[in-house]
Design an enzyme around this catalytic site. Structure first.
Site, mmCIF file in Angstrom:
data_model
loop_
_atom_site.group_PDB
_atom_site.id
_atom_site.type_symbol
_atom_site.label_atom_id
_atom_site.label_comp_id
_atom_site.label_asym_id
_atom_site.label_seq_id
_atom_site.Cartn_x
_atom_site.Cartn_y
_atom_site.Cartn_z
ATOM 1 C CG ASN A 12 -5.214 9.868 -1.073
ATOM 2 O OD1 ASN A 12 -5.613 10.229 -2.181
ATOM 3 N ND2 ASN A 12 -4.594 10.690 -0.228
ATOM 4 C CG HIS A 100 -4.715 14.041 2.519
ATOM 5 N ND1 HIS A 100 -3.440 14.538 2.378
ATOM 6 C CD2 HIS A 100 -4.587 12.689 2.561
ATOM 7 C CE1 HIS A 100 -2.585 13.516 2.334
ATOM 8 N NE2 HIS A 100 -3.259 12.390 2.438
ATOM 9 C CD GLU A 102 -0.436 14.558 0.165
ATOM 10 O OE1 GLU A 102 -1.267 14.301 -0.717
ATOM 11 O OE2 GLU A 102 0.387 13.716 0.578
ATOM 12 N N GLY A 176 4.125 9.391 3.065
ATOM 13 C CA GLY A 176 5.036 9.312 1.925
ATOM 14 C C GLY A 176 6.505 9.309 2.290
ATOM 15 C CB SER A 214 4.901 5.148 5.644
ATOM 16 O OG SER A 214 5.390 6.367 5.097
HETATM 17 C C1 PEP Z 1 -1.880 9.458 2.393
HETATM 18 O O1 PEP Z 1 -1.631 10.175 1.469
HETATM 19 O O2 PEP Z 1 -2.983 9.549 2.960
HETATM 20 C C2 PEP Z 1 -0.873 8.495 2.832
HETATM 21 C C3 PEP Z 1 -1.055 7.878 3.967
HETATM 22 O O3 PEP Z 1 0.196 8.325 2.019
HETATM 23 P P1 PEP Z 1 1.347 7.185 2.156
HETATM 24 O O4 PEP Z 1 0.636 5.884 2.420
HETATM 25 O O5 PEP Z 1 2.018 7.193 0.817
HETATM 26 O O6 PEP Z 1 2.206 7.573 3.266
#
Ligand code: PEP
Length: 251
Positions: A12, A100, A102, A176, A214
């Site tokens: 993503n 998602h 976000e 994140g 992460s």
């Molecule tokens: C994501 O945005 O779906 C995600 C898992 O981000 P990150 O890997 O940066 O934690």
């Protein structure tokens, strides 16, 4: 026993990527996928909507799949600034991320909105990657499994099959942040998701469940080996070809 759920490693890119860098990344990934010749796993990147068509073209023939990060529930019409599932399909997408965290947080997307988007994906011939996950306070309150159950039941439309649905478990507090749940916590969440899916589709055993939050090259092997984990949804680390390919290798 042979593994029946082919791992999916999905990237993503979020709101990152201008043409030059995005093409370079896609070319590196396409070359890596082609060289590895993987038939036992799938790699997908979800660039910003502006780049879906171009990245699909750049990936062409390599086996690297391309998806959207969101879609509108409607196929077309007076929805300024939105992108329909049909438009993503037309641009070369095979998948679309829906729900998602976000978007749930930034745009107020509820389970019923997410469900309508998943239905839109099916209407257009795309596979929705339905995201669910608890916040830190929900985890600390001991509500993780019930939150996942509510989100899943509200976000997955009737008619789900192993072929037309992917679910991503993404603890909001792990996205994140560099923090991840333990392997046991991931396994427990995924086992519960599969159990709940059993009440929504006769195909629950075949639906791919991705872990997201992460994931990077150094922790991928451990997280991907957790029970009922069939791949990863990767944010930050998917913006670096070597790191994303390392995660794919670990699958
Ligand atoms: C994501 O945005 O779906 C995600 C898992 O981000 P990150 O890997 O940066 O934690």
């Amino acid at each position: 026993m042979a593994r029946t759920r082919r791992p999916l490693i999905a990237g993503n890119w979020k709101m990152n990527g201008l043409k030059a860098d995005a093409f370079a990344l896609a070319k590196d990934l396409a070359a890596g996928v082609k060289q590895a010749g993987w038939s036992d796993r799938e790699l997908l990147v979800c660039p910003p909507a502006t780049l879906v068509a171009a990245i699909a073209e750049a990936a062409g023939g390599s086996g690297l799949l391309v998806g959207g990060q969101n879609c509108h529930a409607k196929a077309s019409g007076a929805h300024t600034g939105d992108v329909s599932a049909e438009m993503l399909k037309d641009a070369g997408a095979t998948h679309v991320i829906v729900g998602h965290s976000e978007r749930r947080a930034d745009c107020g997307e509820t389970d019923s909105i997410v469900r309508a988007k998943a239905e839109a994906a099916w209407r257009a011939g795309l596979v929705p990657i339905v995201c669910i996950g608890e916040t830190l306070s929900e985890r600390e309150a001991g509500d993780t499994l019930s939150v996942l159950e509510t989100q899943l039941k509200g976000s997955v439309p009737p008619g789900a099959t192993a072929a037309n649905l992917v679910v991503a478990y993404e603890p909001v507090w792990a996205i994140g942040t560099g923090k991840t749940p333990t392997v046991d916590e991931v396994s427990a969440a995924h086992a519960h998701i599969r159990k709940v899916l059993g009440g929504l589709t006769g195909d629950a055993a075949g639906v791919r469940l991705l872990y997201g939050g992460s994931v990077k090259g150094s922790n991928a092997a451990e997280l991907l080996a957790a029970g009922d984990v069939d791949g990863a949804l990767v944010g930050g680390a998917s913006l670096h070809a070597a790191e994303f390919l390392a995660i794919a290798k670990a699958a």
